[in-house]
Design an enzyme around this catalytic site. Structure first.
Site, PDB file in Angstrom:
ATOM      1  N   PRO A  10       0.792  -1.227   0.000  1.00 45.22           N
ATOM      2  CA  PRO A  10       0.000   0.000   0.000  1.00 45.22           C
ATOM      3  C   PRO A  10       0.825   1.278   0.000  1.00 45.22           C
ATOM      4  O   PRO A  10       1.846   1.375   0.683  1.00 45.22           O
ATOM      5  CB  PRO A  10      -0.843  -0.101   1.279  1.00 45.22           C
ATOM      6  CG  PRO A  10      -0.247  -1.204   2.062  1.00 45.22           C
ATOM      7  CD  PRO A  10       0.449  -2.111   1.114  1.00 45.22           C
ATOM      8  N   ASN A  11       0.329   2.222  -0.778  1.00 43.15           N
ATOM      9  CA  ASN A  11       0.842   3.591  -0.892  1.00 43.15           C
ATOM     10  C   ASN A  11       2.132   3.712  -1.701  1.00 43.15           C
ATOM     11  O   ASN A  11       2.573   4.825  -1.984  1.00 43.15           O
ATOM     12  CB  ASN A  11       1.015   4.246   0.506  1.00 43.15           C
ATOM     13  CG  ASN A  11      -0.301   4.347   1.230  1.00 43.15           C
ATOM     14  OD1 ASN A  11      -1.268   4.872   0.677  1.00 43.15           O
ATOM     15  ND2 ASN A  11      -0.364   3.831   2.436  1.00 43.15           N
ATOM     16  N   ARG A  18       5.214  11.981  -3.352  1.00 44.66           N
ATOM     17  CA  ARG A  18       4.985  12.542  -2.017  1.00 44.66           C
ATOM     18  C   ARG A  18       6.147  12.134  -1.110  1.00 44.66           C
ATOM     19  O   ARG A  18       6.803  11.121  -1.365  1.00 44.66           O
ATOM     20  CB  ARG A  18       3.696  11.983  -1.376  1.00 44.66           C
ATOM     21  CG  ARG A  18       2.414  12.306  -2.096  1.00 44.66           C
ATOM     22  CD  ARG A  18       1.831  13.631  -1.624  1.00 44.66           C
ATOM     23  NE  ARG A  18       0.496  13.853  -2.169  1.00 44.66           N
ATOM     24  CZ  ARG A  18       0.238  14.201  -3.426  1.00 44.66           C
ATOM     25  NH1 ARG A  18       1.222  14.348  -4.282  1.00 44.66           N
ATOM     26  NH2 ARG A  18      -1.005  14.400  -3.832  1.00 44.66           N
ATOM     27  N   TYR A  23      11.224   8.874   1.256  1.00 42.94           N
ATOM     28  CA  TYR A  23      11.250   7.780   0.277  1.00 42.94           C
ATOM     29  C   TYR A  23      12.007   8.113  -1.007  1.00 42.94           C
ATOM     30  O   TYR A  23      12.115   7.254  -1.895  1.00 42.94           O
ATOM     31  CB  TYR A  23       9.814   7.337  -0.037  1.00 42.94           C
ATOM     32  CG  TYR A  23       9.085   6.827   1.190  1.00 42.94           C
ATOM     33  CD1 TYR A  23       9.510   5.664   1.820  1.00 42.94           C
ATOM     34  CD2 TYR A  23       8.004   7.510   1.737  1.00 42.94           C
ATOM     35  CE1 TYR A  23       8.879   5.192   2.957  1.00 42.94           C
ATOM     36  CE2 TYR A  23       7.353   7.051   2.873  1.00 42.94           C
ATOM     37  CZ  TYR A  23       7.797   5.895   3.476  1.00 42.94           C
ATOM     38  OH  TYR A  23       7.181   5.427   4.607  1.00 42.94           O
ATOM     39  N   ASN A  73       8.189  -5.579  -0.943  1.00 42.45           N
ATOM     40  CA  ASN A  73       8.076  -4.471  -0.004  1.00 42.45           C
ATOM     41  C   ASN A  73       6.596  -4.403   0.366  1.00 42.45           C
ATOM     42  O   ASN A  73       5.799  -3.846  -0.396  1.00 42.45           O
ATOM     43  CB  ASN A  73       8.543  -3.155  -0.629  1.00 42.45           C
ATOM     44  CG  ASN A  73       8.468  -2.011   0.376  1.00 42.45           C
ATOM     45  OD1 ASN A  73       7.852  -2.147   1.449  1.00 42.45           O
ATOM     46  ND2 ASN A  73       9.089  -0.894   0.043  1.00 42.45           N
ATOM     47  N   ALA A  76       3.133  -0.953   4.838  1.00 39.71           N
ATOM     48  CA  ALA A  76       2.709  -1.037   6.244  1.00 39.71           C
ATOM     49  C   ALA A  76       2.195  -2.429   6.623  1.00 39.71           C
ATOM     50  O   ALA A  76       2.165  -2.772   7.813  1.00 39.71           O
ATOM     51  CB  ALA A  76       1.643   0.028   6.527  1.00 39.71           C
ATOM     52  N   GLU A  97      12.905  -9.340   1.544  1.00 37.41           N
ATOM     53  CA  GLU A  97      12.061  -8.225   2.010  1.00 37.41           C
ATOM     54  C   GLU A  97      12.858  -6.931   1.868  1.00 37.41           C
ATOM     55  O   GLU A  97      14.014  -6.870   2.301  1.00 37.41           O
ATOM     56  CB  GLU A  97      11.712  -8.488   3.486  1.00 37.41           C
ATOM     57  CG  GLU A  97      10.933  -7.376   4.176  1.00 37.41           C
ATOM     58  CD  GLU A  97      10.717  -7.695   5.664  1.00 37.41           C
ATOM     59  OE1 GLU A  97      10.986  -8.843   6.115  1.00 37.41           O
ATOM     60  OE2 GLU A  97      10.303  -6.765   6.391  1.00 37.41           O
ATOM     61  N   HIS A  99      12.831  -2.622   2.293  1.00 38.37           N
ATOM     62  CA  HIS A  99      12.242  -1.357   2.744  1.00 38.37           C
ATOM     63  C   HIS A  99      13.129  -0.219   2.269  1.00 38.37           C
ATOM     64  O   HIS A  99      14.355  -0.269   2.450  1.00 38.37           O
ATOM     65  CB  HIS A  99      12.102  -1.319   4.266  1.00 38.37           C
ATOM     66  CG  HIS A  99      11.200  -2.402   4.748  1.00 38.37           C
ATOM     67  ND1 HIS A  99       9.847  -2.361   4.567  1.00 38.37           N
ATOM     68  CD2 HIS A  99      11.480  -3.596   5.328  1.00 38.37           C
ATOM     69  CE1 HIS A  99       9.319  -3.472   5.024  1.00 38.37           C
ATOM     70  NE2 HIS A  99      10.289  -4.240   5.493  1.00 38.37           N
ATOM     71  N   ARG A 106      13.018   4.518  12.682  1.00 34.50           N
ATOM     72  CA  ARG A 106      11.715   5.177  12.696  1.00 34.50           C
ATOM     73  C   ARG A 106      10.891   4.722  13.918  1.00 34.50           C
ATOM     74  O   ARG A 106      11.452   4.197  14.880  1.00 34.50           O
ATOM     75  CB  ARG A 106      11.010   4.908  11.358  1.00 34.50           C
ATOM     76  CG  ARG A 106      11.835   5.434  10.167  1.00 34.50           C
ATOM     77  CD  ARG A 106      11.149   5.212   8.851  1.00 34.50           C
ATOM     78  NE  ARG A 106       9.937   6.009   8.730  1.00 34.50           N
ATOM     79  CZ  ARG A 106       9.035   5.869   7.754  1.00 34.50           C
ATOM     80  NH1 ARG A 106       9.209   4.948   6.827  1.00 34.50           N
ATOM     81  NH2 ARG A 106       7.963   6.635   7.716  1.00 34.50           N
TER      82      ARG A 106
HETATM   83  O1  CA2 Z   1      10.441   1.965   3.912  1.00 36.50           O
HETATM   84  C1  CA2 Z   1       9.620   1.278   3.312  1.00 36.50           C
HETATM   85  O2  CA2 Z   1       9.805   0.858   2.172  1.00 36.50           O
HETATM   86  C2  CA2 Z   1       8.265   0.987   3.951  1.00 36.50           C
HETATM   87  O3  CA2 Z   1       7.911  -0.369   3.621  1.00 36.50           O
HETATM   88  C3  CA2 Z   1       7.289   1.954   3.345  1.00 36.50           C
HETATM   89  C4  CA2 Z   1       5.898   1.891   3.974  1.00 36.50           C
HETATM   90  C5  CA2 Z   1       5.980   1.977   5.481  1.00 36.50           C
HETATM   91  O4  CA2 Z   1       4.695   1.798   6.047  1.00 36.50           O
HETATM   92  C6  CA2 Z   1       6.921   0.929   6.050  1.00 36.50           C
HETATM   93  O5  CA2 Z   1       6.978   1.072   7.445  1.00 36.50           O
HETATM   94  C7  CA2 Z   1       8.306   1.090   5.462  1.00 36.50           C
HETATM   95  C8  CA2 Z   1       5.037   3.056   3.470  1.00 36.50           C
HETATM   96  C9  CA2 Z   1       4.945   3.150   2.006  1.00 36.50           C
HETATM   97  C10 CA2 Z   1       4.418   4.501   1.672  1.00 36.50           C
HETATM   98  O6  CA2 Z   1       4.973   4.902   0.454  1.00 36.50           O
HETATM   99  C11 CA2 Z   1       4.892   6.212   0.135  1.00 36.50           C
HETATM  100  C12 CA2 Z   1       5.731   6.639  -0.837  1.00 36.50           C
HETATM  101  C13 CA2 Z   1       5.732   7.958  -1.198  1.00 36.50           C
HETATM  102  C14 CA2 Z   1       4.847   8.843  -0.598  1.00 36.50           C
HETATM  103  C15 CA2 Z   1       3.993   8.394   0.376  1.00 36.50           C
HETATM  104  C16 CA2 Z   1       4.002   7.068   0.760  1.00 36.50           C
END
Ligand code: CA2
Length: 143
Positions: A10-11, A18, A23, A73, A76, A97, A99, A106
């Site tokens: 997700p996301n 964003r 990221y 990946n 969340a 895996e 990230h 964090r």
């Molecule tokens: O660091 C990572 O790759 C995460 O898997 C990213 C997840 C987060 O919940 C994990 O704890 C760590 C969130 C992905 C959100 O991706 C976005 C990318 C750009 C803008 C907003 C969100």
């Protein structure tokens, strides 16, 4: 052709659009190009992203028949999804895996990963380069 599946949760469709301070500026399309350039002749990359847990689980099931390795990946869902862990436990090949951020620097809720109980390796904090490192590892495991 042998495939490596690169699954994103997700996301991650917002990558490069964003929160670049966390990221980075690369998009998911850039990640796909990076994975392809880290891959090898005779091995193909299939990159997919979903905001839905069930869809990710269906893709992991699909990988049982079609993928020689998985880079995942889970976003969340990493920190919450026993269902994704169960699906990965039913997959026989190597799993890495990834990230983008260093989850250990964090919030404490990001320090827990159900997926790590199954993953052969975990890469965190290398930005999108982590995907390329995961693909390189899988290529040498598969060959
Ligand atoms: O660091 C990572 O790759 C995460 O898997 C990213 C997840 C987060 O919940 C994990 O704890 C760590 C969130 C992905 C959100 O991706 C976005 C990318 C750009 C803008 C907003 C969100």
């Amino acid at each position: 052709m042998t495939q490596i599946h690169v699954l994103n949760g997700p996301n991650l469709n917002l990558l490069g659009k964003r929160e670049p301070e966390i990221y980075g500026a690369a998009t998911l399309e850039d990640v796909e190009a990076l994975c392809r350039s880290a891959c090898a002749e005779g091995i193909d990359i299939r990159l997919r992203q979903s905001n839905h847990e069930g869809q990710l689980i269906d893709w992991i099931h699909d990988a049982r028949e079609t993928a020689a390795g998985i880079v995942i990946n889970p976003g969340a869902y990493t920190h919450t999804s026993i269902a994704i862990l169960d699906a990965l436990n039913a997959y026989a090949g190597p799993v890495v895996e990834v990230h983008i951020s260093n989850v250990h620097k964090r919030e404490s809720f990001r320090h827990v990963s159900y997926v790590s109980l199954r993953a052969d390796g975990v890469i965190a904090g290398l930005g999108v380069e982590g995907y390329a490192a995961a693909v390189r590892y899988l290529v040498q495991r598969i060959r």
